[in-house]
Design a protein around this motif. Structure first.
Motif, PDB file in Angstrom:
ATOM      1  N   SER A 218      84.262 -87.742 -90.393  1.00 51.77           N
ATOM      2  CA  SER A 218      83.140 -87.787 -89.477  1.00 51.77           C
ATOM      3  C   SER A 218      83.007 -86.340 -88.930  1.00 51.77           C
ATOM      4  N   ARG A 219      83.945 -85.615 -89.078  1.00 52.83           N
ATOM      5  CA  ARG A 219      83.612 -84.079 -88.661  1.00 52.83           C
ATOM      6  C   ARG A 219      84.120 -83.118 -89.740  1.00 52.83           C
ATOM      7  N   SER A 220      83.444 -81.860 -89.865  1.00 58.77           N
ATOM      8  CA  SER A 220      83.341 -81.191 -91.113  1.00 58.77           C
ATOM      9  C   SER A 220      84.100 -79.954 -90.450  1.00 58.77           C
ATOM     10  N   ARG A 221      84.888 -79.349 -91.283  1.00 66.27           N
ATOM     11  CA  ARG A 221      85.610 -77.884 -91.032  1.00 66.27           C
ATOM     12  C   ARG A 221      84.422 -76.793 -91.058  1.00 66.27           C
ATOM     13  N   ALA A 222      84.896 -75.766 -90.081  1.00 65.22           N
ATOM     14  CA  ALA A 222      83.909 -74.535 -90.306  1.00 65.22           C
ATOM     15  C   ALA A 222      84.045 -73.892 -91.599  1.00 65.22           C
ATOM     16  N   PRO A 223      82.919 -73.276 -91.823  1.00 65.68           N
ATOM     17  CA  PRO A 223      83.214 -72.333 -93.225  1.00 65.68           C
ATOM     18  C   PRO A 223      84.256 -71.570 -93.185  1.00 65.68           C
ATOM     19  N   GLN A 224      84.647 -71.267 -94.115  1.00 60.16           N
ATOM     20  CA  GLN A 224      85.788 -70.365 -94.383  1.00 60.16           C
ATOM     21  C   GLN A 224      85.779 -69.037 -93.769  1.00 60.16           C
ATOM     22  N   TRP A 225      84.584 -68.408 -93.920  1.00 60.18           N
ATOM     23  CA  TRP A 225      84.532 -66.970 -93.386  1.00 60.18           C
ATOM     24  C   TRP A 225      84.555 -67.272 -91.847  1.00 60.18           C
ATOM     25  N   THR A 237      81.843 -75.912 -81.202  1.00 57.56           N
ATOM     26  CA  THR A 237      80.853 -76.020 -80.005  1.00 57.56           C
ATOM     27  C   THR A 237      79.361 -76.598 -80.636  1.00 57.56           C
ATOM     28  N   LEU A 238      78.868 -75.802 -81.668  1.00 59.25           N
ATOM     29  CA  LEU A 238      77.637 -76.234 -82.040  1.00 59.25           C
ATOM     30  C   LEU A 238      77.589 -77.751 -82.634  1.00 59.25           C
ATOM     31  N   LEU A 239      78.755 -78.189 -83.044  1.00 59.18           N
ATOM     32  CA  LEU A 239      78.749 -79.599 -83.203  1.00 59.18           C
ATOM     33  C   LEU A 239      78.589 -80.754 -82.337  1.00 59.18           C
ATOM     34  N   GLU A 240      79.571 -79.966 -81.063  1.00 58.24           N
ATOM     35  CA  GLU A 240      79.680 -81.112 -80.040  1.00 58.24           C
ATOM     36  C   GLU A 240      79.512 -80.052 -78.664  1.00 58.24           C
ATOM     37  N   PRO A 241      78.343 -79.565 -78.160  1.00 57.60           N
ATOM     38  CA  PRO A 241      77.956 -78.631 -77.254  1.00 57.60           C
ATOM     39  C   PRO A 241      78.427 -79.201 -75.810  1.00 57.60           C
ATOM     40  N   ARG A 242      78.104 -80.629 -75.718  1.00 56.32           N
ATOM     41  CA  ARG A 242      78.379 -80.950 -74.337  1.00 56.32           C
ATOM     42  C   ARG A 242      79.688 -81.319 -73.916  1.00 56.32           C
ATOM     43  N   ARG A 243      80.548 -81.793 -74.939  1.00 57.65           N
ATOM     44  CA  ARG A 243      81.706 -81.739 -74.836  1.00 57.65           C
ATOM     45  C   ARG A 243      82.874 -80.543 -74.728  1.00 57.65           C
ATOM     46  N   LEU A 244      82.358 -79.445 -75.449  1.00 55.05           N
ATOM     47  CA  LEU A 244      83.389 -78.229 -75.701  1.00 55.05           C
ATOM     48  C   LEU A 244      82.684 -76.875 -75.339  1.00 55.05           C
ATOM     49  N   LEU A 245      81.453 -76.890 -74.882  1.00 63.20           N
ATOM     50  CA  LEU A 245      80.589 -75.519 -74.381  1.00 63.20           C
ATOM     51  C   LEU A 245      81.509 -75.232 -73.096  1.00 63.20           C
ATOM     52  N   TRP A 246      81.637 -76.112 -72.098  1.00 59.55           N
ATOM     53  CA  TRP A 246      82.128 -75.517 -70.936  1.00 59.55           C
ATOM     54  C   TRP A 246      83.562 -75.430 -71.043  1.00 59.55           C
ATOM     55  N   ARG A 247      84.235 -76.348 -71.728  1.00 60.87           N
ATOM     56  CA  ARG A 247      85.735 -76.054 -72.099  1.00 60.87           C
ATOM     57  C   ARG A 247      86.071 -74.597 -72.767  1.00 60.87           C
ATOM     58  N   TYR A 248      85.370 -74.209 -73.846  1.00 58.58           N
ATOM     59  CA  TYR A 248      85.384 -73.043 -74.348  1.00 58.58           C
ATOM     60  C   TYR A 248      85.207 -71.868 -73.259  1.00 58.58           C
ATOM     61  N   LEU A 249      83.969 -71.937 -72.662  1.00 60.74           N
ATOM     62  CA  LEU A 249      83.559 -71.026 -71.513  1.00 60.74           C
ATOM     63  C   LEU A 249      84.671 -70.549 -70.526  1.00 60.74           C
ATOM     64  N   THR A 250      85.511 -71.661 -70.213  1.00 56.17           N
ATOM     65  CA  THR A 250      86.423 -71.586 -69.211  1.00 56.17           C
ATOM     66  C   THR A 250      87.925 -71.085 -69.679  1.00 56.17           C
ATOM     67  N   THR A 251      88.056 -71.421 -70.813  1.00 52.15           N
ATOM     68  CA  THR A 251      89.357 -71.116 -71.662  1.00 52.15           C
ATOM     69  C   THR A 251      89.585 -69.831 -72.368  1.00 52.15           C
ATOM     70  N   ASN A 252      88.393 -69.610 -72.896  1.00 53.88           N
ATOM     71  CA  ASN A 252      88.601 -68.355 -73.887  1.00 53.88           C
ATOM     72  C   ASN A 252      88.858 -66.864 -73.111  1.00 53.88           C
ATOM     73  N   PRO A 253      87.947 -66.714 -72.201  1.00 58.25           N
ATOM     74  CA  PRO A 253      88.417 -65.678 -71.262  1.00 58.25           C
ATOM     75  C   PRO A 253      89.937 -65.426 -70.984  1.00 58.25           C
ATOM     76  N   ARG A 254      90.475 -66.498 -70.443  1.00 56.02           N
ATOM     77  CA  ARG A 254      91.921 -66.732 -69.990  1.00 56.02           C
ATOM     78  C   ARG A 254      92.870 -66.511 -71.264  1.00 56.02           C
ATOM     79  N   ALA A 255      92.476 -66.935 -72.453  1.00 57.76           N
ATOM     80  CA  ALA A 255      93.283 -66.843 -73.677  1.00 57.76           C
ATOM     81  C   ALA A 255      93.286 -65.459 -74.111  1.00 57.76           C
TER      82      ALA A 255
END
Length: 267
Positions: A218-225, A237-255
């Protein structure tokens, strides 16, 4: 660190696995093949410790959440072994440590390596988590890919209360060598904490995140590159923007901050 003081059985069982602290969590500094070999060896009857070994994985989101959510951090520090399931963690370790992570150990890749080895060794699987349809499709695909693999049972993860407790008893009675738990962070880690005392016949519990969604197709992996340069999160995020966009915007800088401020080799 906390897990080195209180988790003595797990510490002894994983004593030969080198670690490095990345972003504040102790990661196993072994590659994909070595991780699978460790999992196979851990289910050898001579190496059982009276409870299942608890293996989990961390990426940038997990690092960020552990730094701001004490309960989530406690759940991860209780793990016997943590793999780095994120290319940025590997890259940061190579920039800052003389003893870096050798490669990313994505659960989606690890599952297949363990499945091949388990086929040859006669080890057994139980697959717990995701929706009923996703779970069934994942199991069917795995059985097609690995026809000699013994899957002793499977169940969706939408169980609560007495139904969940009964399922745990069923899993323990089936005594799988590997219990793959795909409930998402931190639910799957909380499941391990609550039910490990009731799963004494299980060899290894591996938390699995969205693994079954990939196995089901039901979900595909990102291209190898994209995977190699640490941009799989962009693909997701491109596959599931509504669920993941805000999550990554808030966690990536902290990470990113954690990756360059809380790294050190252990041995």
């Amino acid at each position: 660190m906390l897990e080195r003081r209180v988790n003595l059985d797990g510490r002894a069982a994983t004593a030969e696995v080198p670690r490095i602290t990345v972003g504040g969590l102790r990661m196993a500094a072994i590659d994909l093949e070595e991780t699978a070999d460790f999992m196979i060896e851990a289910t050898n009857p001579d190496h059982r410790i009276g409870r299942p070994l608890f293996l989990t994985s961390a990426n940038g989101e997990v690092l960020a959440r552990c730094s701001t959510e004490p309960q989530t951090e406690q759940l991860f520090r209780a793990a016997d072994l943590i793999n780095a399931d994120g290319q940025p963690l590997v890259a940061a370790s190579k920039l800052q440590s003389w003893f870096p992570l050798p490669e990313r150990v994505a659960t989606t890749d690890l599952f297949h390596v363990v499945a091949r080895k388990a086929e040859a060794a006669g080890r057994t699987f139980y697959m717990f988590g995701a929706s009923e349809a996703e779970n069934a499709a994942a199991v069917a695909n795995v059985q097609k890919m690995y026809p000699r693999l013994k899957i002793v049972g499977h169940s969706h993860g939408y169980l609560r209360g007495e139904a969940l407790r009964a399922k745990v008893e069923e899993i323990n009675a089936l005594a799988p060598d590997y219990l793959w738990v795909a409930l998402g962070v931190p639910n799957e880690q909380a499941f391990v904490k609550e039910f490990t005392p009731h799963l004494t016949n299980v060899g290894v519990i591996k938390t699995s995140g969205g693994l079954f969604n990939f196995l089901s197709g039901s979900r595909s992996r990102a291209p190898q590159w994209m995977q190699k340069i640490g941009l799989e999160w962009v693909w997701r995020t491109l596959l599931e923007p509504r669920r993941l966009l805000w999550r990554y915007l808030t966690t990536n800088p902290r990470a990113l901050y954690l990756l360059f401020s809380r790294n050190r080799p252990l041995r």
